[in-house]
Design a protein around this motif. Structure first.
Motif, PDB file in Angstrom:
ATOM      1  N   SER A  71     -82.180   7.447 -83.297  1.00 61.74           N
ATOM      2  CA  SER A  71     -82.437   8.017 -84.626  1.00 61.74           C
ATOM      3  C   SER A  71     -82.738   6.937 -85.654  1.00 61.74           C
ATOM      4  N   GLU A  72     -83.636   7.262 -86.578  1.00 65.38           N
ATOM      5  CA  GLU A  72     -84.021   6.332 -87.634  1.00 65.38           C
ATOM      6  C   GLU A  72     -83.445   6.716 -88.990  1.00 65.38           C
ATOM      7  N   ASN A  73     -82.897   7.928 -89.105  1.00 65.20           N
ATOM      8  CA  ASN A  73     -82.279   8.362 -90.358  1.00 65.20           C
ATOM      9  C   ASN A  73     -81.206   9.406 -90.052  1.00 65.20           C
ATOM     10  N   LEU A  74     -80.476   9.811 -91.068  1.00 63.53           N
ATOM     11  CA  LEU A  74     -79.370  10.748 -90.880  1.00 63.53           C
ATOM     12  C   LEU A  74     -79.840  12.114 -90.395  1.00 63.53           C
ATOM     13  N   ARG A  75     -80.996  12.556 -90.887  1.00 61.02           N
ATOM     14  CA  ARG A  75     -81.494  13.862 -90.469  1.00 61.02           C
ATOM     15  C   ARG A  75     -81.767  13.878 -88.969  1.00 61.02           C
ATOM     16  N   GLU A  76     -82.411  12.851 -88.476  1.00 61.67           N
ATOM     17  CA  GLU A  76     -82.658  12.756 -87.035  1.00 61.67           C
ATOM     18  C   GLU A  76     -81.346  12.616 -86.261  1.00 61.67           C
ATOM     19  N   TYR A  77     -80.448  11.853 -86.830  1.00 68.53           N
ATOM     20  CA  TYR A  77     -79.147  11.614 -86.186  1.00 68.53           C
ATOM     21  C   TYR A  77     -78.435  12.939 -85.901  1.00 68.53           C
ATOM     22  N   HIS A  78     -78.338  13.804 -86.896  1.00 66.45           N
ATOM     23  CA  HIS A  78     -77.661  15.083 -86.723  1.00 66.45           C
ATOM     24  C   HIS A  78     -78.466  16.031 -85.840  1.00 66.45           C
ATOM     25  N   PHE A  79     -79.785  16.045 -86.033  1.00 63.78           N
ATOM     26  CA  PHE A  79     -80.630  16.946 -85.252  1.00 63.78           C
ATOM     27  C   PHE A  79     -80.544  16.631 -83.753  1.00 63.78           C
ATOM     28  N   PHE A  80     -80.712  15.364 -83.400  1.00 62.76           N
ATOM     29  CA  PHE A  80     -80.693  14.994 -81.981  1.00 62.76           C
ATOM     30  C   PHE A  80     -79.303  15.161 -81.373  1.00 62.76           C
ATOM     31  N   SER A  81     -78.273  14.919 -82.158  1.00 62.72           N
ATOM     32  CA  SER A  81     -76.917  15.098 -81.651  1.00 62.72           C
ATOM     33  C   SER A  81     -76.681  16.548 -81.243  1.00 62.72           C
ATOM     34  N   ILE A  82     -77.073  17.474 -82.120  1.00 66.45           N
ATOM     35  CA  ILE A  82     -76.923  18.898 -81.802  1.00 66.45           C
ATOM     36  C   ILE A  82     -77.830  19.296 -80.643  1.00 66.45           C
ATOM     37  N   LEU A  83     -79.058  18.780 -80.647  1.00 67.16           N
ATOM     38  CA  LEU A  83     -80.012  19.092 -79.569  1.00 67.16           C
ATOM     39  C   LEU A  83     -79.493  18.616 -78.215  1.00 67.16           C
ATOM     40  N   PHE A  84     -79.035  17.368 -78.138  1.00 70.62           N
ATOM     41  CA  PHE A  84     -78.526  16.824 -76.877  1.00 70.62           C
ATOM     42  C   PHE A  84     -77.288  17.578 -76.407  1.00 70.62           C
ATOM     43  N   SER A  85     -76.429  17.933 -77.365  1.00 72.66           N
ATOM     44  CA  SER A  85     -75.207  18.660 -77.019  1.00 72.66           C
ATOM     45  C   SER A  85     -75.533  20.036 -76.444  1.00 72.66           C
ATOM     46  N   MET A  86     -76.467  20.755 -77.087  1.00 66.14           N
ATOM     47  CA  MET A  86     -76.842  22.087 -76.612  1.00 66.14           C
ATOM     48  C   MET A  86     -77.581  22.012 -75.279  1.00 66.14           C
ATOM     49  N   PHE A  87     -78.457  21.030 -75.133  1.00 66.68           N
ATOM     50  CA  PHE A  87     -79.185  20.857 -73.875  1.00 66.68           C
ATOM     51  C   PHE A  87     -78.208  20.618 -72.724  1.00 66.68           C
ATOM     52  N   SER A  88     -77.258  19.713 -72.934  1.00 66.59           N
ATOM     53  CA  SER A  88     -76.271  19.408 -71.890  1.00 66.59           C
ATOM     54  C   SER A  88     -75.437  20.639 -71.556  1.00 66.59           C
ATOM     55  N   GLY A  89     -75.041  21.374 -72.589  1.00 67.17           N
ATOM     56  CA  GLY A  89     -74.202  22.544 -72.371  1.00 67.17           C
ATOM     57  C   GLY A  89     -74.908  23.657 -71.626  1.00 67.17           C
ATOM     58  N   ILE A  90     -76.114  24.003 -72.064  1.00 64.53           N
ATOM     59  CA  ILE A  90     -76.841  25.122 -71.453  1.00 64.53           C
ATOM     60  C   ILE A  90     -77.233  24.805 -70.017  1.00 64.53           C
ATOM     61  N   PHE A  91     -77.847  23.653 -69.815  1.00 65.96           N
ATOM     62  CA  PHE A  91     -78.286  23.314 -68.461  1.00 65.96           C
ATOM     63  C   PHE A  91     -77.099  22.954 -67.561  1.00 65.96           C
ATOM     64  N   GLY A  92     -76.042  22.421 -68.146  1.00 68.68           N
ATOM     65  CA  GLY A  92     -74.833  22.164 -67.361  1.00 68.68           C
ATOM     66  C   GLY A  92     -74.228  23.455 -66.846  1.00 68.68           C
ATOM     67  N   LEU A  93     -74.233  24.491 -67.680  1.00 72.21           N
ATOM     68  CA  LEU A  93     -73.719  25.799 -67.260  1.00 72.21           C
ATOM     69  C   LEU A  93     -74.561  26.372 -66.123  1.00 72.21           C
ATOM     70  N   LEU A  94     -75.885  26.284 -66.257  1.00 70.14           N
ATOM     71  CA  LEU A  94     -76.776  26.824 -65.222  1.00 70.14           C
ATOM     72  C   LEU A  94     -76.650  26.053 -63.909  1.00 70.14           C
ATOM     73  N   ILE A  95     -76.623  24.735 -64.014  1.00 68.63           N
ATOM     74  CA  ILE A  95     -76.504  23.915 -62.802  1.00 68.63           C
ATOM     75  C   ILE A  95     -75.176  24.173 -62.099  1.00 68.63           C
ATOM     76  N   SER A  96     -74.112  24.294 -62.875  1.00 70.87           N
ATOM     77  CA  SER A  96     -72.792  24.544 -62.271  1.00 70.87           C
ATOM     78  C   SER A  96     -72.751  25.901 -61.578  1.00 70.87           C
ATOM     79  N   TYR A  97     -73.484  26.874 -62.128  1.00 64.30           N
ATOM     80  CA  TYR A  97     -73.530  28.209 -61.509  1.00 64.30           C
ATOM     81  C   TYR A  97     -74.225  28.151 -60.151  1.00 64.30           C
ATOM     82  N   PHE A  98     -75.374  27.485 -60.104  1.00 66.15           N
ATOM     83  CA  PHE A  98     -76.156  27.458 -58.874  1.00 66.15           C
ATOM     84  C   PHE A  98     -75.611  26.477 -57.844  1.00 66.15           C
TER      85      PHE A  98
END
Length: 271
Positions: free
Chosen positions: A216-243
């Motif tokens: 991240s280069e600024n605070l807006r990116e910092y918060h956006f990517f943090s939430i994005l990475f967290s949601m990506f890990s959570g959603i795909f982690g749930l799907l992968i764990s199911y299969f």
């Protein structure tokens, strides 16, 4: 092919888990940025470990609802750590380590009496597939509270983290902000720990924010990517764990770790 990827939606427990992930992961993404900025990784880890002590104290005093005893103890524990850290008698990580070690040892000693610890062992890795509708409502409420706190208090808390003296000169109530943040973090950890697990909850708080910080280069990116990475890990982690029929929490952390190392390599390359 479509049926293969939507098969999991046929089950009620998977739907509940998916909704919970959609609430927990942005929540962790938001709160994690401030934990990383304020160098509070030890603090959030200690809160996770103190869950067992909260349960143990509940057992001693006859509190049947473990969530209540965990939350009460976590709030007291968080405020105590803040107070000890503010005195500056020792480094914050040292204070947190000492108090955390004592706390978890006390909890383990009480819960292991009579060989009954096995009934609490599920808290170590968590089980988000066991979450029900009522518990999702609790998560939604804590998410709403966190969002309001973020909108109202973030600038003050951020200023206090950069320079306490300057923040005080601007009439910011630094101690109050720090205590409110500590209590909020404690409640988030305790509400989530049953489904995420004591051993890995700190990783889910830290990894997305740390990954975001790498690129991240600024605070807006910092918060956006943090939430994005967290949601990506959570959603795909749930799907992968199911299969793959693996525990959901550890799979989410593995994905978050992969993202961290990728962003670390990318960030190092462009610097």
């Amino acid at each position: 092919m479509t049926e293969f990827f939507t098969e999991w939606l046929q089950y009620g427990f998977m739907k509940h888990a998916f909704v919970a992930i959609l609430i927990i992961t942005p929540l962790f993404g938001m709160i994690g940025t401030m934990i990383v900025d304020r160098k509070m990784a030890y603090f959030s880890d200690a809160l996770g470990h103190c869950a067992l002590t909260g349960i143990a104290i509940g057992v001693v005093f006859g509190i049947s609802n473990t969530n209540v005893s965990m939350m009460l103890f976590a709030v007291i524990f968080a405020l105590l750590l803040n107070k000890l850290g503010a005195k500056g008698m020792a480094a914050n990580d040292t204070v947190i380590s000492v108090v955390s070690s004592c706390s978890i040892a006390l909890g383990l000693a009480i819960l292991s009496k009579g060989g009954n610890f096995s009934q609490y062992s599920s808290l170590l890795v968590g089980d988000i597939l066991s979450i029900n509708y009522t518990e999702i409502i609790y998560l939604a409420v804590i998410f709403a509270v966190t969002l309001v706190f973020w909108i109202v208090c973030y600038n003050w808390l951020y200023a206090a983290g950069i320079h306490r003296t300057l923040a005080k000169s601007r009439r910011i109530r630094v101690r109050l902000m720090e205590n409110l943040f500590a209590v909020l973090t404690a409640l988030i950890v305790m509400v989530s720990i049953k489904w995420i697990g004591i051993l890995i909850i700190n990783a889910l708080l830290i990894l997305p924010a740390a990954s975001s910080r790498n690129i991240s280069e600024n605070l807006r990116e910092y918060h956006f990517f943090s939430i994005l990475f967290s949601m990506f890990s959570g959603i795909f982690g749930l799907l992968i764990s199911y299969f793959t029929n693996m525990a959901t929490g550890p799979v989410i952390v593995i994905l978050a770790s992969v993202i961290y190392f990728c962003t670390y390599c990318y960030g190092s390359r462009i610097q």
